[in-house]
Design a protein around this motif. Structure first.
Motif: not given
Length: 207
Positions: A41-60
């Motif tokens: 359903d979702l994942a957490f990642r630390v750092g800048e992301l370049e994959d435009s195929s996913v929705v990226v929501l900064k939480i902290s």
């Protein structure tokens, strides 16, 4: 993966307590998994992301800090510039034996990577470097979510702060907005409001 171990697991426990009908399966990995292919359903990642195929929501966010122990600094002195690090024992993370380790700094407002030669220890698990630094063996560069409480307690001391790079974003990512279930939407909303600004691992900066 270390972010999940340090803080996310606790956040998930609070979520389950508030929403007992929700079931969570937590998979820990530093690999960038394809959410759809893995049925996630979702994942957490630390750092800048370049994959435009996913929705990226900064939480902290998290600072990236060079941190020896006070005992190490007393014995070896305080580094004044990134270039001076070659005189010190610096331990680095590594993915495999051909990975070139580097630390990131802000030099004249430019993100700059310095290759760090470590003849003593490299590790694919950053926690081992944290323990080595606390024990007075070295300098290492780690995210503040791992070492914020160590700095607050005096076990570690930040150095080269004037060269510190831009904070790392902590992101929640998911495949799409349109077909999100109610449970996933509820979890996304929960995580958006979970962390304060600044996050609690960086509050030592303001004390």
């Amino acid at each position: 993966m270390s972010y999940c171990i340090y803080f996310l697991s606790y956040a998930l426990i609070i979520e389950l307590y508030q929403y007992p009908k929700v079931s969570i399966e937590l998979n820990l990995s530093d690999d960038f998994e394809n959410l759809i292919d893995r049925g996630m359903d979702l994942a957490f990642r630390v750092g800048e992301l370049e994959d435009s195929s996913v929705v990226v929501l900064k939480i902290s966010s998290s600072r990236l800090i060079v941190c020896p122990s006070p005992e190490y600094l007393k014995e070896n002195g305080i580094p004044q510039t990134p270039e001076s690090l070659k005189k010190y024992v610096c331990l680095v993370t590594s993915i495999n034996i051909i990975f070139t380790p580097h630390w990131t700094f802000n030099i004249n407002d430019v993100r700059t990577e310095f290759d760090i030669k470590s003849d003593y220890l490299t590790s694919n698990i950053a926690d081992s470097l944290r323990v080595a630094a606390i024990n007075g063996s070295c300098l290492t560069q780690l995210p503040s979510y791992m070492i914020g409480f160590d700095i607050q307690s005096g076990r570690l001391k930040p150095v080269l702060e004037e060269f510190e790079p831009k904070p790392l974003p902590i992101n929640l990512i998911y495949a799409h907005r349109k077909h999100m279930s109610v449970k996933v939407r509820s979890f996304v909303d929960y995580m958006q409001g979970y962390f304060e600004t600044p996050p609690y691992w960086d509050k030592w900066m303001f004390e």
